[in-house]
Design an enzyme around this catalytic site. Structure first.
Site, short mmCIF file in Angstrom:
data_model
loop_
_atom_site.label_atom_id
_atom_site.label_comp_id
_atom_site.label_asym_id
_atom_site.label_seq_id
_atom_site.Cartn_x
_atom_site.Cartn_y
_atom_site.Cartn_z
N SER A 53 0.79 -1.24 0.00
CA SER A 53 0.00 0.00 0.00
C SER A 53 0.82 1.28 0.00
CB SER A 53 -0.97 0.01 1.19
OG SER A 53 -2.09 -0.79 0.92
N LYS A 56 -0.01 3.73 -2.67
CA LYS A 56 -1.03 4.78 -2.60
C LYS A 56 -0.42 6.18 -2.58
CE LYS A 56 -4.64 1.91 -0.50
NZ LYS A 56 -4.03 0.59 -0.32
N SER A 117 -6.07 3.57 4.61
CA SER A 117 -5.56 2.79 3.48
C SER A 117 -6.68 2.02 2.78
CB SER A 117 -4.47 1.81 3.94
OG SER A 117 -3.70 1.37 2.85
N LYS A 242 2.97 6.48 4.83
CA LYS A 242 2.15 5.38 4.30
C LYS A 242 2.73 4.03 4.67
CE LYS A 242 -1.49 3.96 2.56
NZ LYS A 242 -1.39 2.95 3.65
#
Length: 436
Positions: A53, A56, A117, A242
């Protein structure tokens, strides 16, 4: 062409201490200064690895860019598609459930992405910008090339393994494909995101928020960045950026923190504990080690002052000038984030511009402040990690005074003098030759 001369910084002392490992249990890691892009530490940072992730961050970058150019707006409503509906109902994944007949603003979707997320919300933003996720993935790969990332592959907008997307993943990629990048490219992406869209931190720093509070769809979102204030692994000064976790990628994190006005970015990939088991704690422990190293072991240091003159090259010879020489010096100081025990480990290289300076000579007229070359820093043991964007620390070398062109009479007399001097040397050589 450039003429290279190696000249030592005055007072510098050689040091041969090699960089010691931080004993991180990771497959890849890097630490950079968020302001300058200076790389402070790295381990296996050029090997492509799963990024999960952390993907992202690219979706967020393209979202901010689309907001900036008017492609989308914060209040724009997104109509849920069958794709995003089905993915959002998979509670094995990080998600906020979306209603099949629902609509959601870009701002709502973005907060779900940046804080929780949320994967279906990420796909929704991708569809809003590009019309489909597959077209958005093309934008991701194009932007990666534009930003100078290396060894990247984006196959979806979320960072999930394509097998988690219920057969609706971008069809040009395999079902088992997953996004990959080396740690250095991940750090470079984060560096550009923070440089160009620092407002991302206004949301990534939120530890807890309720999605659609006061409605039947309300769901509490706890930020997966457990290092935020009030969460289990809190760390002073952290406000992003993140996390990422898949079976393929392991436990990853791109974190950023600021202390005393200085911000760093750390990336850890596939972090494990002392038993070799990946966990949330392992990735945050590794990040903490990097943060502590960056904040405690480095400081901004002036390595060369403005107006510095080198002992071996204080002047240049002047052709056709009223003066025979012109003084040169550095235009600005050179400062850089340096490890506290390595401030004496750097030398300087003076690079003269051979288009202007030929055989150590420059032709008049010469204005004060004329750039004749530059000085760059070089670490003596060759272990300096450089900068995330490949730049070189240097400063221009300029003339410190004006030299006017000599008048016609002076030039003529000089030419005559040179002629007779040359003739005398030739005749002397001829006479000497008669007696050899």
């Amino acid at each position: 062409m450039m003429l290279l001369m190696t000249l030592g910084v005055q007072g510098s002392v050689a040091a041969e201490e090699s960089e010691s490992s931080l004993d991180l249990r990771v497959n890849g890691a890097i630490l950079i200064d968020a302001d300058s892009g200076k790389v402070l530490y790295e381990e296996n940072s050029d090997k492509p690895l799963g990024i999960a992730s952390m993907t992202k961050m690219m979706t967020e970058y393209l979202m901010f860019e689309a907001l900036e150019d008017g492609t989308i707006t914060w209040d724009q409503e997104y109509k849920v598609t069958e794709y995003t509906y089905k993915v959002s109902q998979d509670r094995r994944l990080s998600n906020v459930p979306l209603r099949r007949d629902g609509s959601y603003t870009i701002r709502e979707l973005y907060e779900a992405v940046a804080i929780y997320s949320a994967n279906a919300a990420t796909i929704a933003i991708a569809e809003s910008i590009a019309g489909s996720e597959v077209d958005f993935v093309h934008l991701m790969n194009e932007k990666a090339e534009e930003l100078g990332l290396t060894d990247y592959k984006f196959v979806n907008s979320t960072g999930l393994n394509n097998s988690d997307l219920q057969g609706m993943h971008p069809s040009e990629f395999g079902e088992k494909d997953e996004n990959v990048m080396p740690a250095r490219s991940v750090a470079k992406l984060a560096y550009h995101l923070l440089k160009e869209y620092p407002e991302v931190l206004d949301t990534t720093k939120i530890a807890k928020k309720t999605f659609r509070e006061g409605t039947d769809d309300a769901i509490d979102m706890v930020n997966w960045n457990f290092m935020l204030p009030g969460l289990v692994y809190e760390y002073e000064g952290i406000d992003g950026l993140k996390t990422g976790t898949t079976e393929f990628a392991g436990h990853c994190f791109t974190g950023t923190a600021v202390r005393d006005g200085r911000r760093v970015i750390a990336v850890v990939m596939n972090a494990v504990d002392d038993k070799g088991v990946g966990s949330y704690e392992a990735r945050f422990d590794a990040t903490r080690v990097l943060f502590d190293y960056g904040f405690k072991e480095f400081s901004e240091t002036e390595l060369l002052k403005a107006g510095h003159q080198f002992k071996k090259q204080k002047t240049l010879d002047v052709m056709k000038g009223k003066e025979k020489k012109v003084a040169i010096a550095t235009k600005k100081p050179i400062s850089m984030l340096v490890r506290n025990d390595e401030d004496q480990d750097y030398t300087t290289e003076l690079v003269l511009d051979e288009k202007l300076v030929k055989n150590g000579q420059i032709q008049a007229p010469i204005k004060k402040g004329t750039v004749v070359g530059h000085v760059k820093l070089v670490k003596k043991d060759g272990s300096d990690y450089g900068f995330i964007d490949g730049k070189i620390v240097d400063t221009e070398v300029v003339t410190t005074e004006e030299v006017k062109k000599a008048g016609w009479f002076s030039l003529t007399m000089g030419a005559i003098g040179n002629f007779f001097s040359s003739a005398w040397n030739s005749s002397t050589g001829f006479v000497k030759g008669l007696f050899n």
